[in-house]
Design a protein around this motif. Structure first.
Motif, PDB file in Angstrom:
ATOM      1  N   LYS A   4       0.632  -1.293  -0.199  1.00  0.00           N
ATOM      2  CA  LYS A   4      -0.032   0.003  -0.095  1.00  0.00           C
ATOM      3  C   LYS A   4       0.706   1.251   0.076  1.00  0.00           C
ATOM      4  CE  LYS A   4      -3.782  -2.142   0.265  1.00  0.00           C
ATOM      5  NZ  LYS A   4      -4.706  -2.759  -1.058  1.00  0.00           N
ATOM      6  N   THR A   5       1.883   1.473   0.730  1.00  0.00           N
ATOM      7  CA  THR A   5       2.905   2.430   0.773  1.00  0.00           C
ATOM      8  C   THR A   5       3.502   2.699  -0.614  1.00  0.00           C
ATOM      9  OG1 THR A   5       4.369   1.101   1.798  1.00  0.00           O
ATOM     10  CG2 THR A   5       3.268   2.519   3.325  1.00  0.00           C
ATOM     11  N   GLY A   6       3.837   1.548  -1.177  1.00  0.00           N
ATOM     12  CA  GLY A   6       4.527   1.757  -2.480  1.00  0.00           C
ATOM     13  C   GLY A   6       3.474   2.143  -3.550  1.00  0.00           C
ATOM     14  N   ILE A   7       2.233   1.862  -3.439  1.00  0.00           N
ATOM     15  CA  ILE A   7       1.446   2.357  -4.522  1.00  0.00           C
ATOM     16  C   ILE A   7       0.969   3.688  -4.069  1.00  0.00           C
ATOM     17  CG2 ILE A   7      -1.218   2.007  -4.975  1.00  0.00           C
ATOM     18  CD1 ILE A   7      -0.882  -1.001  -4.530  1.00  0.00           C
ATOM     19  N   LEU A   8       0.929   4.294  -2.938  1.00  0.00           N
ATOM     20  CA  LEU A   8       0.865   5.614  -2.454  1.00  0.00           C
ATOM     21  C   LEU A   8       2.084   6.409  -3.011  1.00  0.00           C
ATOM     22  CD1 LEU A   8      -0.557   7.858  -0.910  1.00  0.00           C
ATOM     23  CD2 LEU A   8       0.648   7.075   1.018  1.00  0.00           C
ATOM     24  N   PHE A   9       3.185   6.018  -2.889  1.00  0.00           N
ATOM     25  CA  PHE A   9       4.241   6.798  -3.365  1.00  0.00           C
ATOM     26  C   PHE A   9       4.305   6.906  -4.890  1.00  0.00           C
ATOM     27  CE2 PHE A   9       8.771   6.700  -4.544  1.00  0.00           C
ATOM     28  CZ  PHE A   9       9.379   7.969  -3.919  1.00  0.00           C
ATOM     29  N   VAL A  10       3.910   5.816  -5.583  1.00  0.00           N
ATOM     30  CA  VAL A  10       4.038   5.907  -7.039  1.00  0.00           C
ATOM     31  C   VAL A  10       2.989   6.842  -7.565  1.00  0.00           C
ATOM     32  CG1 VAL A  10       3.400   4.298  -9.116  1.00  0.00           C
ATOM     33  CG2 VAL A  10       5.133   3.594  -7.361  1.00  0.00           C
ATOM     34  N   ILE A  11       1.634   6.786  -7.081  1.00  0.00           N
ATOM     35  CA  ILE A  11       0.775   7.610  -7.288  1.00  0.00           C
ATOM     36  C   ILE A  11       1.071   9.242  -7.077  1.00  0.00           C
ATOM     37  CG2 ILE A  11      -1.700   8.481  -6.811  1.00  0.00           C
ATOM     38  CD1 ILE A  11      -2.544   5.566  -6.447  1.00  0.00           C
ATOM     39  N   LEU A  12       1.873   9.382  -5.817  1.00  0.00           N
ATOM     40  CA  LEU A  12       2.099  10.673  -5.586  1.00  0.00           C
ATOM     41  C   LEU A  12       3.208  11.164  -6.561  1.00  0.00           C
ATOM     42  CD1 LEU A  12       1.983  10.737  -1.716  1.00  0.00           C
ATOM     43  CD2 LEU A  12       0.302  11.945  -3.192  1.00  0.00           C
ATOM     44  N   VAL A  13       4.090  10.433  -6.865  1.00  0.00           N
ATOM     45  CA  VAL A  13       5.131  10.719  -7.626  1.00  0.00           C
ATOM     46  C   VAL A  13       4.615  11.096  -9.222  1.00  0.00           C
ATOM     47  CG1 VAL A  13       7.031  10.090  -9.232  1.00  0.00           C
ATOM     48  CG2 VAL A  13       7.158   9.626  -6.473  1.00  0.00           C
ATOM     49  N   LEU A  14       3.537  10.316  -9.524  1.00  0.00           N
ATOM     50  CA  LEU A  14       2.836  10.546 -10.923  1.00  0.00           C
ATOM     51  C   LEU A  14       2.172  11.797 -10.823  1.00  0.00           C
ATOM     52  CD1 LEU A  14       1.675   7.008 -11.808  1.00  0.00           C
ATOM     53  CD2 LEU A  14       3.318   8.267 -12.955  1.00  0.00           C
ATOM     54  N   LEU A  15       1.589  12.104  -9.697  1.00  0.00           N
ATOM     55  CA  LEU A  15       0.804  13.153  -9.788  1.00  0.00           C
ATOM     56  C   LEU A  15       1.888  14.671  -9.703  1.00  0.00           C
ATOM     57  CD1 LEU A  15      -1.745  12.634  -6.896  1.00  0.00           C
ATOM     58  CD2 LEU A  15      -1.966  12.930  -9.415  1.00  0.00           C
ATOM     59  N   LEU A  16       2.898  14.452  -9.150  1.00  0.00           N
ATOM     60  CA  LEU A  16       3.927  15.505  -9.112  1.00  0.00           C
ATOM     61  C   LEU A  16       4.642  15.618 -10.455  1.00  0.00           C
ATOM     62  CD1 LEU A  16       5.974  17.510  -7.659  1.00  0.00           C
ATOM     63  CD2 LEU A  16       7.452  15.461  -7.464  1.00  0.00           C
ATOM     64  N   VAL A  17       4.573  14.490 -11.152  1.00  0.00           N
ATOM     65  CA  VAL A  17       5.341  14.479 -12.708  1.00  0.00           C
ATOM     66  C   VAL A  17       4.272  15.032 -13.660  1.00  0.00           C
ATOM     67  CG1 VAL A  17       5.855  13.203 -14.902  1.00  0.00           C
ATOM     68  CG2 VAL A  17       6.844  12.489 -12.368  1.00  0.00           C
ATOM     69  N   PHE A  18       2.985  14.770 -13.325  1.00  0.00           N
ATOM     70  CA  PHE A  18       2.027  15.430 -14.137  1.00  0.00           C
ATOM     71  C   PHE A  18       1.837  16.854 -13.967  1.00  0.00           C
ATOM     72  CE2 PHE A  18      -2.612  16.687 -13.869  1.00  0.00           C
ATOM     73  CZ  PHE A  18      -2.812  16.510 -15.339  1.00  0.00           C
ATOM     74  N   TYR A  19       1.944  17.343 -12.772  1.00  0.00           N
ATOM     75  CA  TYR A  19       2.080  18.921 -12.611  1.00  0.00           C
ATOM     76  C   TYR A  19       3.468  19.611 -13.073  1.00  0.00           C
ATOM     77  CZ  TYR A  19       2.223  23.340 -10.487  1.00  0.00           C
ATOM     78  OH  TYR A  19       2.416  24.851 -10.306  1.00  0.00           O
ATOM     79  N   LEU A  20       4.477  19.056 -13.121  1.00  0.00           N
ATOM     80  CA  LEU A  20       5.551  19.420 -13.628  1.00  0.00           C
ATOM     81  C   LEU A  20       5.643  19.391 -15.276  1.00  0.00           C
ATOM     82  CD1 LEU A  20       8.431  17.902 -11.761  1.00  0.00           C
ATOM     83  CD2 LEU A  20       7.574  20.432 -11.598  1.00  0.00           C
ATOM     84  N   VAL A  21       5.051  18.583 -15.874  1.00  0.00           N
ATOM     85  CA  VAL A  21       4.885  18.494 -17.597  1.00  0.00           C
ATOM     86  C   VAL A  21       3.812  19.820 -17.672  1.00  0.00           C
ATOM     87  CG1 VAL A  21       3.604  17.456 -19.330  1.00  0.00           C
ATOM     88  CG2 VAL A  21       5.438  16.209 -17.582  1.00  0.00           C
ATOM     89  N   ILE A  22       2.803  19.704 -16.859  1.00  0.00           N
ATOM     90  CA  ILE A  22       1.977  20.927 -17.341  1.00  0.00           C
ATOM     91  C   ILE A  22       2.449  22.283 -17.004  1.00  0.00           C
ATOM     92  CG2 ILE A  22      -0.414  22.094 -16.772  1.00  0.00           C
ATOM     93  CD1 ILE A  22      -1.613  19.135 -16.239  1.00  0.00           C
ATOM     94  N   ARG A  23       3.219  22.350 -15.846  1.00  0.00           N
ATOM     95  CA  ARG A  23       3.642  23.809 -15.769  1.00  0.00           C
ATOM     96  C   ARG A  23       5.037  24.238 -16.691  1.00  0.00           C
ATOM     97  NH1 ARG A  23       6.076  27.459 -15.300  1.00  0.00           N
ATOM     98  NH2 ARG A  23       6.996  28.774 -13.699  1.00  0.00           N
ATOM     99  N   LEU A  24       5.653  23.097 -17.040  1.00  0.00           N
ATOM    100  CA  LEU A  24       6.769  23.498 -18.030  1.00  0.00           C
ATOM    101  C   LEU A  24       6.207  23.614 -19.364  1.00  0.00           C
ATOM    102  CD1 LEU A  24       9.512  20.730 -16.922  1.00  0.00           C
ATOM    103  CD2 LEU A  24       9.353  23.141 -16.583  1.00  0.00           C
ATOM    104  N   SER A  25       5.005  23.247 -19.724  1.00  0.00           N
ATOM    105  CA  SER A  25       4.453  23.255 -21.120  1.00  0.00           C
ATOM    106  C   SER A  25       3.629  24.899 -21.023  1.00  0.00           C
ATOM    107  CB  SER A  25       3.488  22.378 -21.315  1.00  0.00           C
ATOM    108  OG  SER A  25       2.588  22.208 -20.482  1.00  0.00           O
ATOM    109  N   ALA A  26       3.289  25.314 -20.028  1.00  0.00           N
ATOM    110  CA  ALA A  26       2.590  26.505 -19.807  1.00  0.00           C
ATOM    111  C   ALA A  26       3.344  27.728 -20.241  1.00  0.00           C
ATOM    112  CB  ALA A  26       2.214  26.855 -18.342  1.00  0.00           C
ATOM    113  N   GLY A  27       4.689  27.537 -20.113  1.00  0.00           N
ATOM    114  CA  GLY A  27       5.695  28.647 -20.516  1.00  0.00           C
ATOM    115  C   GLY A  27       6.614  29.078 -19.636  1.00  0.00           C
ATOM    116  N   LYS A  28       7.123  30.236 -19.718  1.00  0.00           N
ATOM    117  CA  LYS A  28       8.185  31.011 -18.776  1.00  0.00           C
ATOM    118  C   LYS A  28       7.392  31.647 -17.576  1.00  0.00           C
ATOM    119  CE  LYS A  28      11.731  31.663 -22.230  1.00  0.00           C
ATOM    120  NZ  LYS A  28      12.399  32.597 -23.031  1.00  0.00           N
ATOM    121  N   LYS A  29       8.098  32.002 -16.581  1.00  0.00           N
ATOM    122  CA  LYS A  29       7.562  32.426 -15.407  1.00  0.00           C
ATOM    123  C   LYS A  29       6.921  33.541 -15.787  1.00  0.00           C
ATOM    124  CE  LYS A  29       8.223  32.667 -10.427  1.00  0.00           C
ATOM    125  NZ  LYS A  29       9.099  32.391  -9.506  1.00  0.00           N
TER     126      LYS A  29
END
Length: 66
Positions: A4-29
């Motif tokens: 269960k903790t491994g699954i939680l960790f994987v899901i949270l990492v995927l959510l972080l990667v999802f946010y980073l991809v969207i943030r980087l594709s949004a453009g410069k600060k």
């Protein structure tokens, strides 16, 4: 198989990667600061990821009780 903790960790990492991809594709600060539409979109994405993380935490804590 992951526990269960491994699954939680994987899901949270995927959510972080999802946010980073969207943030980087949004453009410069500077571009984000100038555009209220992009700012609103990113805040909506943050809220969505936060809600998904809470649901994931509740699911894993409930599943751990069983």
């Amino acid at each position: 198989m992951l526990e269960k903790t491994g699954i939680l960790f994987v899901i949270l990492v995927l959510l972080l990667v999802f946010y980073l991809v969207i943030r980087l594709s949004a453009g410069k600060k500077k571009d984000i600061a100038k555009s209220p539409q992009i700012t609103n979109y990113l805040s909506g994405v943050r809220i969505l990821i936060f809600i998904l993380a809470i649901v994931c935490l509740l699911y894993t804590s409930d599943a751990a009780d069983e």
